[in-house]
Design a protein around this motif. Structure first.
Motif, PDB file in Angstrom:
ATOM      1  N   ARG A  50       1.203  -1.797  -0.950  1.00 34.69           N
ATOM      2  CA  ARG A  50       0.556  -2.834  -1.753  1.00 34.69           C
ATOM      3  C   ARG A  50       1.326  -4.149  -1.698  1.00 34.69           C
ATOM      4  O   ARG A  50       0.860  -5.161  -2.215  1.00 34.69           O
ATOM      5  CB  ARG A  50       0.430  -2.377  -3.204  1.00 34.69           C
ATOM      6  CG  ARG A  50      -0.473  -1.177  -3.393  1.00 34.69           C
ATOM      7  CD  ARG A  50      -0.679  -0.897  -4.861  1.00 34.69           C
ATOM      8  NE  ARG A  50      -1.453   0.314  -5.099  1.00 34.69           N
ATOM      9  CZ  ARG A  50      -1.857   0.720  -6.284  1.00 34.69           C
ATOM     10  NH1 ARG A  50      -1.568   0.020  -7.358  1.00 34.69           N
ATOM     11  NH2 ARG A  50      -2.550   1.834  -6.408  1.00 34.69           N
ATOM     12  N   THR A 103       0.624   6.262   4.578  1.00 35.37           N
ATOM     13  CA  THR A 103       0.232   5.525   3.388  1.00 35.37           C
ATOM     14  C   THR A 103       1.292   5.738   2.301  1.00 35.37           C
ATOM     15  O   THR A 103       2.013   6.725   2.314  1.00 35.37           O
ATOM     16  CB  THR A 103      -1.141   5.976   2.868  1.00 35.37           C
ATOM     17  OG1 THR A 103      -1.023   7.283   2.271  1.00 35.37           O
ATOM     18  CG2 THR A 103      -2.176   6.017   3.986  1.00 35.37           C
ATOM     19  N   GLN A 115      -7.488   6.733  -8.153  1.00 37.64           N
ATOM     20  CA  GLN A 115      -6.410   6.463  -7.210  1.00 37.64           C
ATOM     21  C   GLN A 115      -6.041   7.665  -6.338  1.00 37.64           C
ATOM     22  O   GLN A 115      -5.466   7.489  -5.262  1.00 37.64           O
ATOM     23  CB  GLN A 115      -5.174   5.989  -7.971  1.00 37.64           C
ATOM     24  CG  GLN A 115      -5.377   4.666  -8.689  1.00 37.64           C
ATOM     25  CD  GLN A 115      -4.116   4.168  -9.344  1.00 37.64           C
ATOM     26  OE1 GLN A 115      -3.044   4.142  -8.733  1.00 37.64           O
ATOM     27  NE2 GLN A 115      -4.204   3.763 -10.607  1.00 37.64           N
ATOM     28  N   VAL A 148      -2.788  -2.975   1.630  1.00 37.76           N
ATOM     29  CA  VAL A 148      -4.054  -2.502   1.076  1.00 37.76           C
ATOM     30  C   VAL A 148      -3.978  -2.672  -0.438  1.00 37.76           C
ATOM     31  O   VAL A 148      -2.948  -2.407  -1.050  1.00 37.76           O
ATOM     32  CB  VAL A 148      -4.308  -1.016   1.443  1.00 37.76           C
ATOM     33  CG1 VAL A 148      -5.509  -0.468   0.680  1.00 37.76           C
ATOM     34  CG2 VAL A 148      -4.538  -0.882   2.943  1.00 37.76           C
ATOM     35  N   THR A 188     -11.853   1.318  -1.541  1.00 38.65           N
ATOM     36  CA  THR A 188     -10.763   0.791  -0.714  1.00 38.65           C
ATOM     37  C   THR A 188     -11.175   0.749   0.747  1.00 38.65           C
ATOM     38  O   THR A 188     -11.694   1.731   1.291  1.00 38.65           O
ATOM     39  CB  THR A 188      -9.494   1.650  -0.867  1.00 38.65           C
ATOM     40  OG1 THR A 188      -9.125   1.692  -2.240  1.00 38.65           O
ATOM     41  CG2 THR A 188      -8.347   1.070  -0.059  1.00 38.65           C
ATOM     42  N   ASN A 189     -10.931  -0.391   1.378  1.00 40.92           N
ATOM     43  CA  ASN A 189     -11.258  -0.566   2.799  1.00 40.92           C
ATOM     44  C   ASN A 189      -9.994  -0.312   3.626  1.00 40.92           C
ATOM     45  O   ASN A 189      -9.051  -1.088   3.585  1.00 40.92           O
ATOM     46  CB  ASN A 189     -11.785  -1.981   3.042  1.00 40.92           C
ATOM     47  CG  ASN A 189     -12.278  -2.182   4.465  1.00 40.92           C
ATOM     48  OD1 ASN A 189     -11.939  -1.426   5.377  1.00 40.92           O
ATOM     49  ND2 ASN A 189     -13.082  -3.211   4.664  1.00 40.92           N
ATOM     50  N   TRP A 190     -10.006   0.794   4.380  1.00 40.76           N
ATOM     51  CA  TRP A 190      -8.848   1.193   5.173  1.00 40.76           C
ATOM     52  C   TRP A 190      -8.980   0.780   6.645  1.00 40.76           C
ATOM     53  O   TRP A 190      -8.167   1.201   7.473  1.00 40.76           O
ATOM     54  CB  TRP A 190      -8.676   2.711   5.101  1.00 40.76           C
ATOM     55  CG  TRP A 190      -8.452   3.261   3.732  1.00 40.76           C
ATOM     56  CD1 TRP A 190      -9.408   3.703   2.858  1.00 40.76           C
ATOM     57  CD2 TRP A 190      -7.195   3.452   3.078  1.00 40.76           C
ATOM     58  NE1 TRP A 190      -8.831   4.155   1.695  1.00 40.76           N
ATOM     59  CE2 TRP A 190      -7.460   4.012   1.797  1.00 40.76           C
ATOM     60  CE3 TRP A 190      -5.862   3.201   3.437  1.00 40.76           C
ATOM     61  CZ2 TRP A 190      -6.462   4.335   0.889  1.00 40.76           C
ATOM     62  CZ3 TRP A 190      -4.858   3.512   2.541  1.00 40.76           C
ATOM     63  CH2 TRP A 190      -5.155   4.070   1.273  1.00 40.76           C
ATOM     64  N   ASP A 234      -5.827  -2.203  -4.429  1.00 45.49           N
ATOM     65  CA  ASP A 234      -5.937  -1.077  -5.347  1.00 45.49           C
ATOM     66  C   ASP A 234      -6.648   0.101  -4.691  1.00 45.49           C
ATOM     67  O   ASP A 234      -7.580  -0.066  -3.896  1.00 45.49           O
ATOM     68  CB  ASP A 234      -6.710  -1.497  -6.602  1.00 45.49           C
ATOM     69  CG  ASP A 234      -5.921  -2.477  -7.449  1.00 45.49           C
ATOM     70  OD1 ASP A 234      -4.684  -2.535  -7.296  1.00 45.49           O
ATOM     71  OD2 ASP A 234      -6.549  -3.190  -8.259  1.00 45.49           O
ATOM     72  N   LEU A 235      -6.216   1.296  -5.053  1.00 45.58           N
ATOM     73  CA  LEU A 235      -6.795   2.514  -4.497  1.00 45.58           C
ATOM     74  C   LEU A 235      -8.002   2.944  -5.311  1.00 45.58           C
ATOM     75  O   LEU A 235      -7.918   3.076  -6.541  1.00 45.58           O
ATOM     76  CB  LEU A 235      -5.749   3.632  -4.490  1.00 45.58           C
ATOM     77  CG  LEU A 235      -4.471   3.375  -3.695  1.00 45.58           C
ATOM     78  CD1 LEU A 235      -3.549   4.580  -3.790  1.00 45.58           C
ATOM     79  CD2 LEU A 235      -4.773   3.048  -2.238  1.00 45.58           C
ATOM     80  N   SER A 236      -9.111   3.193  -4.614  1.00 51.08           N
ATOM     81  CA  SER A 236     -10.327   3.654  -5.264  1.00 51.08           C
ATOM     82  C   SER A 236     -11.296   4.113  -4.188  1.00 51.08           C
ATOM     83  O   SER A 236     -10.981   4.092  -2.992  1.00 51.08           O
ATOM     84  CB  SER A 236     -10.973   2.527  -6.084  1.00 51.08           C
ATOM     85  OG  SER A 236     -11.566   1.572  -5.218  1.00 51.08           O
ATOM     86  N   ALA A 242      -9.885   7.722  -3.860  1.00 46.75           N
ATOM     87  CA  ALA A 242      -9.283   6.962  -2.760  1.00 46.75           C
ATOM     88  C   ALA A 242      -9.041   7.849  -1.542  1.00 46.75           C
ATOM     89  O   ALA A 242      -9.225   7.419  -0.394  1.00 46.75           O
ATOM     90  CB  ALA A 242      -7.975   6.326  -3.215  1.00 46.75           C
TER      91      ALA A 242
END
Length: 297
Positions: free
Chosen positions: A33, A7, A84, A46, A53-55, A48-50, A88
């Protein structure tokens, strides 16, 4: 072939790591991103990180995760750093476990432990973390989230400042300053700061991947020895083909950033012993970085 997920693959560290792993024959998927331009690296975008977030697409078929994504500095508001970094990371590690990932490597920061050290003290893993800012607190919270998933045999690495010819922010500023004839007031500054070359970081990740049955846990990582600011500038200026040109004026030195006078020394002997990683030479690696940077400009 096992697939490695990196990542933050568009960043300074992530892009170099992903490319190095591909060059070594690994199957690498990079999360970013924006579209990547890294030959041989499969790319998943992917947002925004939070915590939301769907990984899922990134984790499909992945054996090992190396998690680097997130802000690298404390320039953001505390709620942004929490979202983030810690939130995340918590989402990613939980989804990684559900997806059947075997190993999770989280790249934290020595700032999760302390903002500085004193005297000859060096930070070891057994110490009680006392982060000094929101960035360090977010990193420490992310570590806690990772450690809740022992089935992933998690590895948490705590590096200091990582340098390389394409580094940005503070180290890039230091390179530009050192590449001038200006005399600098650090001859008498007796601090001790650990740094880590990008090549040393990549070697550490390779050592982890080469020893899949190695111990899990939290490990510090740095080149040795810890250096004074004067020694760092001297090594960098040698690589730039310049004289050190330092003079003693402690009162002037204190007018600059605190990082140039404070200490932040790290003991990484536990990691090197556990993963058979030989010692490195901090001075030589700084000189190499400066020489490579000079060749690029």
């Amino acid at each position: 072939m096992a697939r490695i997920l990196v990542t933050g693959a568009s960043g300074f560290i992530g892009s170099a790591l992903a490319s190095a792993l591909v060059d070594g024959g690994a199957c690498v998927r990079g999360v970013s991103r924006m579209p990547l331009a890294l030959p041989g690296v499969e790319n998943v975008i992917v947002g925004d990180l939070s915590a939301k977030t769907n990984w899922r697409a990134a984790l499909e078929g992945v054996d090992t995760v190396v998690h680097l994504a997130g802000p690298a500095h404390a320039r953001f508001a505390e709620y942004e750093l929490k979202a983030q970094i810690s939130d995340a990371t918590g989402a990613l590690v939980a989804q990684a476990e559900a997806a059947g990932v075997s190993r999770f490597i989280y790249v934290s920061s020595i700032k999760a432990v302390a903002p500085r050290t004193y005297g000859n003290h060096a930070l070891v893993e057994a110490g009680t973390p006392q982060p000094g800012d929101a960035y360090g607190r977010a990193k420490l919270a992310a570590e806690a989230a990772v450690r809740k998933h022992p089935t992933l045999r998690p590895i948490i690495l705590r590096p200091p400042l990582v340098h390389g010819p394409s580094a940005k922010a503070n180290f890039a500023n230091l390179l530009r300053l050192a590449d001038t004839p200006l005399p600098l007031p650090y001859a008498d500054v007796r601090n001790r700061r650990s740094v880590l070359a990008l090549s040393s970081f990549i070697a550490a990740i390779r050592a982890l991947l080469a020893k899949p049955d190695g111990p899990a846990g939290v490990f510090h990582l740095a080149d040795a020895p810890a250096l004074s600011t004067g020694e760092i500038i001297g090594a960098v200026r040698e690589g730039l083909g310049r004289k050190s040109n330092l003079f003693a004026a402690p009162w002037i030195a204190t007018l600059g950033p605190d990082t140039l006078t404070e200490s932040l020394a790290i003991d990484d002997s536990a990691f090197r012993s556990a993963y058979d990683l030989p010692p490195t030479n901090a001075v030589a690696l700084l000189t190499q970085t400066a020489r490579a940077w000079k060749a690029r400009i």
